[in-house]
Structures are given as structure tokens and as C-alpha cells.
Scaffold this motif. Structure first.
Motif, PDB file in Angstrom:
ATOM      1  N   SER A  71       0.842  -1.185   0.000  1.00 39.32           N
ATOM      2  CA  SER A  71       0.000   0.000   0.000  1.00 39.32           C
ATOM      3  C   SER A  71       0.877   1.235   0.000  1.00 39.32           C
ATOM      4  O   SER A  71       2.048   1.188   0.353  1.00 39.32           O
ATOM      5  CB  SER A  71      -0.945  -0.006   1.202  1.00 39.32           C
ATOM      6  OG  SER A  71      -0.213  -0.007   2.401  1.00 39.32           O
ATOM      7  N   THR A  72       0.279   2.341  -0.407  1.00 41.70           N
ATOM      8  CA  THR A  72       0.999   3.612  -0.454  1.00 41.70           C
ATOM      9  C   THR A  72       0.912   4.279   0.903  1.00 41.70           C
ATOM     10  O   THR A  72       0.206   3.812   1.807  1.00 41.70           O
ATOM     11  CB  THR A  72       0.392   4.535  -1.537  1.00 41.70           C
ATOM     12  OG1 THR A  72      -0.966   4.795  -1.186  1.00 41.70           O
ATOM     13  CG2 THR A  72       0.470   3.894  -2.908  1.00 41.70           C
ATOM     14  N   ASP A  73       1.591   5.414   1.060  1.00 45.47           N
ATOM     15  CA  ASP A  73       1.558   6.156   2.321  1.00 45.47           C
ATOM     16  C   ASP A  73       0.147   6.595   2.693  1.00 45.47           C
ATOM     17  O   ASP A  73      -0.167   6.725   3.863  1.00 45.47           O
ATOM     18  CB  ASP A  73       2.471   7.382   2.252  1.00 45.47           C
ATOM     19  CG  ASP A  73       3.936   6.994   2.216  1.00 45.47           C
ATOM     20  OD1 ASP A  73       4.272   5.858   2.621  1.00 45.47           O
ATOM     21  OD2 ASP A  73       4.741   7.823   1.770  1.00 45.47           O
ATOM     22  N   ASP A  74      -0.694   6.833   1.684  1.00 43.82           N
ATOM     23  CA  ASP A  74      -2.061   7.279   1.974  1.00 43.82           C
ATOM     24  C   ASP A  74      -3.034   6.108   2.104  1.00 43.82           C
ATOM     25  O   ASP A  74      -4.241   6.300   2.178  1.00 43.82           O
ATOM     26  CB  ASP A  74      -2.555   8.290   0.942  1.00 43.82           C
ATOM     27  CG  ASP A  74      -2.683   7.710  -0.458  1.00 43.82           C
ATOM     28  OD1 ASP A  74      -2.466   6.503  -0.647  1.00 43.82           O
ATOM     29  OD2 ASP A  74      -3.029   8.492  -1.367  1.00 43.82           O
ATOM     30  N   GLY A  75      -2.523   4.860   2.161  1.00 39.04           N
ATOM     31  CA  GLY A  75      -3.356   3.694   2.401  1.00 39.04           C
ATOM     32  C   GLY A  75      -3.921   3.023   1.161  1.00 39.04           C
ATOM     33  O   GLY A  75      -4.546   1.977   1.268  1.00 39.04           O
ATOM     34  N   ARG A  76      -3.717   3.612  -0.033  1.00 40.95           N
ATOM     35  CA  ARG A  76      -4.226   2.966  -1.250  1.00 40.95           C
ATOM     36  C   ARG A  76      -3.435   1.694  -1.522  1.00 40.95           C
ATOM     37  O   ARG A  76      -2.237   1.633  -1.313  1.00 40.95           O
ATOM     38  CB  ARG A  76      -4.099   3.901  -2.463  1.00 40.95           C
ATOM     39  CG  ARG A  76      -5.055   5.077  -2.425  1.00 40.95           C
ATOM     40  CD  ARG A  76      -4.886   5.959  -3.649  1.00 40.95           C
ATOM     41  NE  ARG A  76      -3.592   6.634  -3.537  1.00 40.95           N
ATOM     42  CZ  ARG A  76      -2.745   6.819  -4.550  1.00 40.95           C
ATOM     43  NH1 ARG A  76      -3.027   6.396  -5.743  1.00 40.95           N
ATOM     44  NH2 ARG A  76      -1.603   7.435  -4.355  1.00 40.95           N
ATOM     45  N   ARG A  77      -4.130   0.670  -2.016  1.00 38.18           N
ATOM     46  CA  ARG A  77      -3.471  -0.593  -2.370  1.00 38.18           C
ATOM     47  C   ARG A  77      -2.743  -0.416  -3.697  1.00 38.18           C
ATOM     48  O   ARG A  77      -3.262   0.211  -4.613  1.00 38.18           O
ATOM     49  CB  ARG A  77      -4.494  -1.718  -2.512  1.00 38.18           C
ATOM     50  CG  ARG A  77      -5.273  -2.013  -1.274  1.00 38.18           C
ATOM     51  CD  ARG A  77      -4.615  -2.916  -0.267  1.00 38.18           C
ATOM     52  NE  ARG A  77      -4.187  -4.172  -0.837  1.00 38.18           N
ATOM     53  CZ  ARG A  77      -3.173  -4.864  -0.369  1.00 38.18           C
ATOM     54  NH1 ARG A  77      -2.484  -4.426   0.646  1.00 38.18           N
ATOM     55  NH2 ARG A  77      -2.829  -6.011  -0.907  1.00 38.18           N
ATOM     56  N   THR A  78      -1.549  -0.956  -3.778  1.00 35.43           N
ATOM     57  CA  THR A  78      -0.802  -0.969  -5.031  1.00 35.43           C
ATOM     58  C   THR A  78      -0.454  -2.404  -5.361  1.00 35.43           C
ATOM     59  O   THR A  78      -0.428  -3.261  -4.481  1.00 35.43           O
ATOM     60  CB  THR A  78       0.507  -0.144  -4.927  1.00 35.43           C
ATOM     61  OG1 THR A  78       1.319  -0.716  -3.903  1.00 35.43           O
ATOM     62  CG2 THR A  78       0.219   1.315  -4.643  1.00 35.43           C
ATOM     63  N   ARG A  79      -0.218  -2.671  -6.613  1.00 35.70           N
ATOM     64  CA  ARG A  79       0.160  -4.025  -7.001  1.00 35.70           C
ATOM     65  C   ARG A  79       1.638  -4.032  -7.369  1.00 35.70           C
ATOM     66  O   ARG A  79       2.193  -3.012  -7.779  1.00 35.70           O
ATOM     67  CB  ARG A  79      -0.694  -4.502  -8.161  1.00 35.70           C
ATOM     68  CG  ARG A  79      -0.577  -3.626  -9.386  1.00 35.70           C
ATOM     69  CD  ARG A  79      -1.510  -4.098 -10.458  1.00 35.70           C
ATOM     70  NE  ARG A  79      -1.562  -3.043 -11.461  1.00 35.70           N
ATOM     71  CZ  ARG A  79      -2.338  -3.047 -12.475  1.00 35.70           C
ATOM     72  NH1 ARG A  79      -3.160  -4.034 -12.672  1.00 35.70           N
ATOM     73  NH2 ARG A  79      -2.335  -2.068 -13.336  1.00 35.70           N
ATOM     74  N   PRO A  80       2.261  -5.184  -7.224  1.00 35.96           N
ATOM     75  CA  PRO A  80       3.668  -5.259  -7.606  1.00 35.96           C
ATOM     76  C   PRO A  80       3.832  -5.003  -9.103  1.00 35.96           C
ATOM     77  O   PRO A  80       2.953  -5.323  -9.898  1.00 35.96           O
ATOM     78  CB  PRO A  80       4.064  -6.687  -7.255  1.00 35.96           C
ATOM     79  CG  PRO A  80       2.875  -7.369  -6.700  1.00 35.96           C
ATOM     80  CD  PRO A  80       1.722  -6.437  -6.754  1.00 35.96           C
ATOM     81  N   VAL A  81       4.952  -4.427  -9.448  1.00 37.13           N
ATOM     82  CA  VAL A  81       5.272  -4.119 -10.844  1.00 37.13           C
ATOM     83  C   VAL A  81       6.720  -4.482 -11.082  1.00 37.13           C
ATOM     84  O   VAL A  81       7.586  -4.183 -10.255  1.00 37.13           O
ATOM     85  CB  VAL A  81       5.041  -2.609 -11.129  1.00 37.13           C
ATOM     86  CG1 VAL A  81       5.708  -2.173 -12.396  1.00 37.13           C
ATOM     87  CG2 VAL A  81       3.570  -2.281 -11.172  1.00 37.13           C
ATOM     88  N   ARG A  82       6.990  -5.145 -12.208  1.00 38.95           N
ATOM     89  CA  ARG A  82       8.376  -5.382 -12.631  1.00 38.95           C
ATOM     90  C   ARG A  82       8.792  -4.202 -13.495  1.00 38.95           C
ATOM     91  O   ARG A  82       8.014  -3.692 -14.292  1.00 38.95           O
ATOM     92  CB  ARG A  82       8.484  -6.638 -13.501  1.00 38.95           C
ATOM     93  CG  ARG A  82       8.185  -7.905 -12.789  1.00 38.95           C
ATOM     94  CD  ARG A  82       8.344  -9.093 -13.722  1.00 38.95           C
ATOM     95  NE  ARG A  82       7.327  -9.074 -14.763  1.00 38.95           N
ATOM     96  CZ  ARG A  82       7.392  -9.737 -15.914  1.00 38.95           C
ATOM     97  NH1 ARG A  82       8.432 -10.478 -16.196  1.00 38.95           N
ATOM     98  NH2 ARG A  82       6.419  -9.672 -16.790  1.00 38.95           N
ATOM     99  N   ARG A  83      10.024  -3.794 -13.371  1.00 39.12           N
ATOM    100  CA  ARG A  83      10.578  -2.756 -14.239  1.00 39.12           C
ATOM    101  C   ARG A  83      11.674  -3.414 -15.059  1.00 39.12           C
ATOM    102  O   ARG A  83      12.697  -3.819 -14.520  1.00 39.12           O
ATOM    103  CB  ARG A  83      11.112  -1.604 -13.396  1.00 39.12           C
ATOM    104  CG  ARG A  83       9.981  -0.791 -12.777  1.00 39.12           C
ATOM    105  CD  ARG A  83      10.492   0.246 -11.794  1.00 39.12           C
ATOM    106  NE  ARG A  83       9.880  -0.046 -10.506  1.00 39.12           N
ATOM    107  CZ  ARG A  83      10.535  -0.420  -9.419  1.00 39.12           C
ATOM    108  NH1 ARG A  83      11.818  -0.506  -9.395  1.00 39.12           N
ATOM    109  NH2 ARG A  83       9.910  -0.690  -8.309  1.00 39.12           N
ATOM    110  N   LEU A  84      11.407  -3.549 -16.374  1.00 42.17           N
ATOM    111  CA  LEU A  84      12.338  -4.243 -17.267  1.00 42.17           C
ATOM    112  C   LEU A  84      13.159  -3.231 -18.044  1.00 42.17           C
ATOM    113  O   LEU A  84      12.610  -2.381 -18.755  1.00 42.17           O
ATOM    114  CB  LEU A  84      11.568  -5.152 -18.225  1.00 42.17           C
ATOM    115  CG  LEU A  84      10.657  -6.195 -17.572  1.00 42.17           C
ATOM    116  CD1 LEU A  84       9.971  -7.037 -18.644  1.00 42.17           C
ATOM    117  CD2 LEU A  84      11.424  -7.070 -16.607  1.00 42.17           C
ATOM    118  N   LEU A  85      14.483  -3.324 -17.920  1.00 42.86           N
ATOM    119  CA  LEU A  85      15.412  -2.440 -18.627  1.00 42.86           C
ATOM    120  C   LEU A  85      15.720  -3.041 -19.995  1.00 42.86           C
ATOM    121  O   LEU A  85      16.274  -4.139 -20.077  1.00 42.86           O
ATOM    122  CB  LEU A  85      16.698  -2.280 -17.823  1.00 42.86           C
ATOM    123  CG  LEU A  85      16.537  -1.624 -16.449  1.00 42.86           C
ATOM    124  CD1 LEU A  85      17.814  -1.771 -15.642  1.00 42.86           C
ATOM    125  CD2 LEU A  85      16.147  -0.162 -16.602  1.00 42.86           C
TER     126      LEU A  85
END
Length: 177
Positions: A2-16
Motif C-alpha cells: 500500500s501507499t503512504d495514503d493507504g491505497r493498495r498498489t500491485r507489484p510491478v516489474r521494471r524491465l530495462l
């Protein structure tokens, strides 16, 4: 997650997605690769650049995991992303396309259709491999938001990049928390 404001976030891959050569150790991509959450596609990066081989390597990396991905491409890596998107589907949320080289149509058939995900194309006013007008044409064709990165050459180690905080902010805008 979750973010600092409590919203749920999902994992993300960052591909270079590197360009045609091996980025120098001072290149911003190497700096990012040393951080958690960034993965080379292909691993390891390096020459020679063959569009079909790079597209296949990107496909393999994307298909290896169903976690959504943000693609971070530099130079010819932008062509790899466009080539992948023209032929494949996968869990890609967005792409940052940094300083793509202009390739004349008689040299290579660069895919020019709109990308099926959100993208930002960061271009330099002083890139020796692509004029601002050519970069804007790529952005229009690919459906990418255009970001003027300023007078940054080809945005590589040879032109003084190292860290690229503007790029990090662009990845954040694309959802790469």
C-alpha cells in the motif's frame, strides 16, 4: 502493498531494455539495474543488436512472469519495445522510451503503429541519432506522450549520464512506484 495514503498498489516489474551496445558502467541504466525491482531484458545486455533476437528475448522475459511490467528502454531498445508490441501481448502496463535513434526506412522497417499501453517518449534536443522532429514523429506514431529532456545528447554515459532523476520521475508517473 500500500501507499503512504493507504491505497493498495500491485507489484510491478521494471524491465530495462538496452540499446544496441552494452551500456557503460556510468550509464543511468546500470545505476537502475543495481536497484531492487529492475531487471535486464535481455539478461545480460549486449551486442550485437538484432531486432528479431532482441524482440524474442524481451518476449521471453515478459512471459516468464505474469506480474505487470513497465518497460524502460533506451536508444535501440525503444525499437525493441515497438517490435515486441507489434507482434506480442503480455502484462505490460507502460513504457518509458528514452532517446530512440532515427532509422531511415530503407535501412530497417521500424514498427510505427500505436503501442497498446501508455508510454512516454523522452527526447533530447541535441541527440546526434535523432532530431527532435524525428522523435516527435515516433511519439505520434507510437501514441506516446512526448517529454522534452532538454540538451542531454543521447542520454548515455558518453554525454554525462549517470543518474537520471527525471527518468525516475517519469517511471513513477507511469505507475512504477
Amino acid at each position: 502493498m500500500s501507499t503512504d495514503d493507504g491505497r493498495r498498489t500491485r507489484p510491478v516489474r521494471r524491465l530495462l531494455v538496452p540499446g544496441r551496445g552494452i551500456p557503460s558502467q556510468t550509464h543511468w541504466m546500470h545505476d537502475w539495474a543495481r536497484r531492487s525491482g529492475y531487471i535486464w531484458a535481455p539478461e545480460p545486455p549486449g551486442p550485437p543488436y538484432d531486432l528479431a533476437e532482441r524482440v524474442e528475448a524481451l518476449r521471453v522475459t515478459i512471459d516468464a512472469d505474469d506480474t505487470p511490467a513497465i518497460l524502460v528502454a533506451h536508444s535501440a531498445g525503444c525499437l525493441t519495445v515497438a517490435g515486441w508490441a507489434a507482434r506480442h501481448e503480455g502484462p505490460v502496463l507502460a513504457a518509458l522510451l528514452a532517446t530512440p535513434p532515427f532509422i531511415p526506412p530503407e535501412w530497417m522497417d521500424v514498427p510505427r503503429q500505436a503501442l497498446p499501453f501508455r508510454s512516454i517518449l523522452a527526447a533530447s534536443r541535441t541527440d546526434p541519432h535523432c532530431t527532435p522532429a524525428q522523435a516527435r514523429a515516433y511519439a505520434a506514431d507510437w501514441g506516446a506522450e512526448f517529454f522534452d529532456a532538454g540538451d542531454v545528447g543521447h542520454l548515455d554515459g558518453a554525454t554525462g549520464f549517470g543518474p537520471w532523476p527525471d527518468g525516475e520521475a517519469l517511471v513513477e508517473r507511469l505507475g512504477g512506484h
